[in-house]
Design a protein around this motif. Structure first.
Motif, PDB file in Angstrom:
ATOM      1  N   ARG A   5       0.683  -1.116   0.053  1.00 32.67           N
ATOM      2  CA  ARG A   5       0.035   0.096  -0.029  1.00 32.67           C
ATOM      3  C   ARG A   5       0.808   1.442   0.039  1.00 32.67           C
ATOM      4  O   ARG A   5       1.823   1.577   1.123  1.00 32.67           O
ATOM      5  CB  ARG A   5      -1.178  -0.128   1.315  1.00 32.67           C
ATOM      6  CG  ARG A   5      -1.769  -1.139   1.316  1.00 32.67           C
ATOM      7  CD  ARG A   5      -2.373  -1.361   2.536  1.00 32.67           C
ATOM      8  NE  ARG A   5      -1.366  -1.572   3.546  1.00 32.67           N
ATOM      9  CZ  ARG A   5      -1.453  -1.665   4.905  1.00 32.67           C
ATOM     10  NH1 ARG A   5      -2.782  -1.158   5.465  1.00 32.67           N
ATOM     11  NH2 ARG A   5      -0.536  -1.851   5.825  1.00 32.67           N
ATOM     12  N   ALA A   6       1.037   2.067  -1.333  1.00 34.05           N
ATOM     13  CA  ALA A   6       1.946   3.116  -1.207  1.00 34.05           C
ATOM     14  C   ALA A   6       1.130   4.352  -1.528  1.00 34.05           C
ATOM     15  O   ALA A   6      -0.068   4.466  -1.952  1.00 34.05           O
ATOM     16  CB  ALA A   6       2.637   2.760  -2.509  1.00 34.05           C
ATOM     17  N   ALA A   7       2.084   5.478  -0.875  1.00 36.74           N
ATOM     18  CA  ALA A   7       1.712   6.855  -0.989  1.00 36.74           C
ATOM     19  C   ALA A   7       2.757   7.281  -2.013  1.00 36.74           C
ATOM     20  O   ALA A   7       3.757   6.696  -2.090  1.00 36.74           O
ATOM     21  CB  ALA A   7       1.674   7.431   0.118  1.00 36.74           C
ATOM     22  N   THR A  30      -2.344   4.334  -7.325  1.00 36.73           N
ATOM     23  CA  THR A  30      -2.721   4.424  -5.913  1.00 36.73           C
ATOM     24  C   THR A  30      -3.703   5.769  -5.648  1.00 36.73           C
ATOM     25  O   THR A  30      -3.258   6.859  -6.424  1.00 36.73           O
ATOM     26  CB  THR A  30      -1.385   4.703  -5.087  1.00 36.73           C
ATOM     27  OG1 THR A  30      -1.788   5.027  -3.698  1.00 36.73           O
ATOM     28  CG2 THR A  30      -0.613   5.785  -5.529  1.00 36.73           C
ATOM     29  N   HIS A  32      -3.558   7.409  -3.061  1.00 36.16           N
ATOM     30  CA  HIS A  32      -3.006   8.242  -2.132  1.00 36.16           C
ATOM     31  C   HIS A  32      -1.884   8.867  -2.837  1.00 36.16           C
ATOM     32  O   HIS A  32      -0.548   8.664  -2.810  1.00 36.16           O
ATOM     33  CB  HIS A  32      -2.342   7.427  -0.839  1.00 36.16           C
ATOM     34  CG  HIS A  32      -3.353   6.499  -0.312  1.00 36.16           C
ATOM     35  ND1 HIS A  32      -4.291   7.194   0.377  1.00 36.16           N
ATOM     36  CD2 HIS A  32      -3.412   5.209  -0.161  1.00 36.16           C
ATOM     37  CE1 HIS A  32      -5.100   6.131   0.906  1.00 36.16           C
ATOM     38  NE2 HIS A  32      -4.571   4.976   0.690  1.00 36.16           N
ATOM     39  N   ALA A  75       1.956  11.552   4.985  1.00 39.93           N
ATOM     40  CA  ALA A  75       1.847   9.958   4.503  1.00 39.93           C
ATOM     41  C   ALA A  75       1.525   8.957   5.859  1.00 39.93           C
ATOM     42  O   ALA A  75       1.024   8.241   5.735  1.00 39.93           O
ATOM     43  CB  ALA A  75       3.057   9.616   3.860  1.00 39.93           C
ATOM     44  N   LEU A  78      -1.752   8.131   6.819  1.00 37.11           N
ATOM     45  CA  LEU A  78      -2.369   7.377   6.215  1.00 37.11           C
ATOM     46  C   LEU A  78      -2.018   5.827   6.290  1.00 37.11           C
ATOM     47  O   LEU A  78      -1.092   5.832   6.880  1.00 37.11           O
ATOM     48  CB  LEU A  78      -2.093   7.730   4.409  1.00 37.11           C
ATOM     49  CG  LEU A  78      -2.255   9.111   3.944  1.00 37.11           C
ATOM     50  CD1 LEU A  78      -1.620   9.118   2.757  1.00 37.11           C
ATOM     51  CD2 LEU A  78      -3.623   9.382   4.088  1.00 37.11           C
ATOM     52  N   ASP A  79      -3.089   5.008   5.854  1.00 39.26           N
ATOM     53  CA  ASP A  79      -2.858   3.472   6.011  1.00 39.26           C
ATOM     54  C   ASP A  79      -1.962   2.916   4.807  1.00 39.26           C
ATOM     55  O   ASP A  79      -2.328   2.362   4.059  1.00 39.26           O
ATOM     56  CB  ASP A  79      -4.007   2.846   6.049  1.00 39.26           C
ATOM     57  CG  ASP A  79      -4.038   1.348   6.442  1.00 39.26           C
ATOM     58  OD1 ASP A  79      -2.974   0.768   6.952  1.00 39.26           O
ATOM     59  OD2 ASP A  79      -4.971   0.617   5.960  1.00 39.26           O
ATOM     60  N   VAL A  80      -0.389   3.388   4.740  1.00 38.83           N
ATOM     61  CA  VAL A  80       0.182   2.624   3.793  1.00 38.83           C
ATOM     62  C   VAL A  80       1.488   2.136   4.447  1.00 38.83           C
ATOM     63  O   VAL A  80       1.999   2.401   5.478  1.00 38.83           O
ATOM     64  CB  VAL A  80       0.486   4.045   2.998  1.00 38.83           C
ATOM     65  CG1 VAL A  80      -0.691   4.585   2.278  1.00 38.83           C
ATOM     66  CG2 VAL A  80       1.393   5.012   3.702  1.00 38.83           C
ATOM     67  N   ASP A  81       2.273   1.370   3.621  1.00 37.21           N
ATOM     68  CA  ASP A  81       3.314   0.729   4.005  1.00 37.21           C
ATOM     69  C   ASP A  81       4.627   1.505   3.746  1.00 37.21           C
ATOM     70  O   ASP A  81       5.579   1.080   4.344  1.00 37.21           O
ATOM     71  CB  ASP A  81       3.573  -0.626   3.202  1.00 37.21           C
ATOM     72  CG  ASP A  81       2.419  -1.819   3.393  1.00 37.21           C
ATOM     73  OD1 ASP A  81       1.934  -1.987   4.824  1.00 37.21           O
ATOM     74  OD2 ASP A  81       1.616  -2.148   2.452  1.00 37.21           O
ATOM     75  N   TRP A 155      11.609   4.425  -3.137  1.00 34.36           N
ATOM     76  CA  TRP A 155      10.499   3.764  -2.375  1.00 34.36           C
ATOM     77  C   TRP A 155      11.253   3.740  -1.045  1.00 34.36           C
ATOM     78  O   TRP A 155      12.344   3.247  -0.759  1.00 34.36           O
ATOM     79  CB  TRP A 155      10.374   2.292  -2.790  1.00 34.36           C
ATOM     80  CG  TRP A 155       9.768   1.487  -1.613  1.00 34.36           C
ATOM     81  CD1 TRP A 155      10.159   0.554  -0.768  1.00 34.36           C
ATOM     82  CD2 TRP A 155       8.343   1.580  -1.256  1.00 34.36           C
ATOM     83  NE1 TRP A 155       9.311   0.032   0.062  1.00 34.36           N
ATOM     84  CE2 TRP A 155       8.006   0.779  -0.024  1.00 34.36           C
ATOM     85  CE3 TRP A 155       7.168   2.268  -1.470  1.00 34.36           C
ATOM     86  CZ2 TRP A 155       6.791   0.641   0.541  1.00 34.36           C
ATOM     87  CZ3 TRP A 155       6.108   2.216  -0.909  1.00 34.36           C
ATOM     88  CH2 TRP A 155       5.558   1.506   0.185  1.00 34.36           C
ATOM     89  N   ARG A 158       8.027   2.266   5.440  1.00 34.40           N
ATOM     90  CA  ARG A 158       7.230   3.194   6.622  1.00 34.40           C
ATOM     91  C   ARG A 158       8.173   3.693   7.761  1.00 34.40           C
ATOM     92  O   ARG A 158       8.338   4.560   8.159  1.00 34.40           O
ATOM     93  CB  ARG A 158       5.969   2.702   7.236  1.00 34.40           C
ATOM     94  CG  ARG A 158       5.200   3.606   7.925  1.00 34.40           C
ATOM     95  CD  ARG A 158       3.781   2.777   8.438  1.00 34.40           C
ATOM     96  NE  ARG A 158       3.201   3.948   9.246  1.00 34.40           N
ATOM     97  CZ  ARG A 158       2.260   4.708   8.693  1.00 34.40           C
ATOM     98  NH1 ARG A 158       1.914   4.573   7.443  1.00 34.40           N
ATOM     99  NH2 ARG A 158       1.320   5.569   9.514  1.00 34.40           N
TER     100      ARG A 158
END
Length: 265
Positions: A5-7, A30, A32, A75, A78-81, A155, A158
């Motif tokens: 899950r990416a922003a 995405t 996000h 970020a 947010l619910d991102v990895d 990349w 988190r």
């Protein structure tokens, strides 16, 4: 298919000609997308009208480091990895997003750099030389060999994003410091995905000033090397610890363990 899950975070300053296409492309991968406008005085904001993004606006330019930190903070809400960063000037192609995320999904905890290796001969010579020397020096501070350490398409998992919000923002030095701090404090390794060099005439000139910013990065990184203590030992570690260079279909190559700064896998 990647499972991350990416922003996508795009800092920008006066990018009215390129920004909308980049953001629209990122939205394919995405929901996000965070754009940090660092005090643009052109039509950048107008170009983003109607897009479902999270927009952060700075009243005046504060530098790329400040813009990235603002986006990282958003970020983390947010619910991102993790976060995939891209420059807003068109040098980075949104079509590389799934390639980078695919590699990141297979290398948990790694920073994954979109390394400008395809068509590298098209890169301005002064930029290519500066990048090679920066790779050599930053690798010394990080403790592993690097390729295209100046690429802004990366990349960050988190845990590295959470670390980066506390790294001092110093313009283009900030991105080098993230690599150094993540390696030293989290043991983070770096991998690379080959991407196309893109220097198209329709995009504005880079905010990166090769001589000025190269000198700033070099002097700063040298200080980061010296602060560790044993410069010889850390150099040996850096030159014998390879980086993984992973192509789009998943095959892997390693940088040779003891080669000059301009060699590539």
């Amino acid at each position: 298919m990647n499972t991350l899950r990416a922003a996508v975070l795009i800092p920008c300053l006066n990018e009215e000609r390129a920004i909308r296409a980049i953001v629209e492309g990122a939205l394919h991968y995405t929901p996000h997308v965070i754009v940090v406008d660092d005090g643009s005085s052109d039509g950048t904001i107008a170009a983003l009208a109607g897009l479902p993004i999270q927009l952060i606006r700075h009243e005046r330019p504060g530098g790329k480091g400040n813009a990235l930190r603002a986006g990282f903070r958003r970020a983390l809400e947010l619910d991102v990895d993790g976060v995939l960063t891209m420059d807003g000037d068109g040098q980075h192609w949104f079509g590389d997003i799934p390639r980078i995320l695919q590699v990141a999904a297979g290398l948990p905890g790694h920073i994954v750099v979109g390394a400008r290796l395809i068509g590298r001969e098209c890169q301005p010579r002064i930029r290519r030389i500066a990048n090679d020397i920066a790779d050599w020096g930053i690798a010394w501070a990080v403790g592993q060999r690097l390729v295209d350490s100046q690429s802004g398409q990366r990349w960050y998992p988190r845990e590295v994003v959470a670390l980066a919000v506390d790294v001092a923002p110093q313009g283009f030095v900030f991105e080098a410091d993230i690599l150094i701090e993540a390696a030293r404090r989290l043991g983070t390794r770096v991998a690379a995905v080959p991407i196309q060099v893109r220097y198209a005439g329709e995009f504005r000139r880079s905010h990166f000033k090769p001589l000025r910013d190269f000198c700033r990065i070099t002097s700063h990184v040298f200080g980061r090397v010296v602060e560790v203590g044993s410069v010889v030992r850390t150099y040996r570690i850096a030159r014998t610890t390879p980086i993984q260079v992973i192509d789009p279909d998943g095959s892997t190559a390693r940088m040779p363990p003891a080669a000059g700064a301009t060699e590539r896998a």
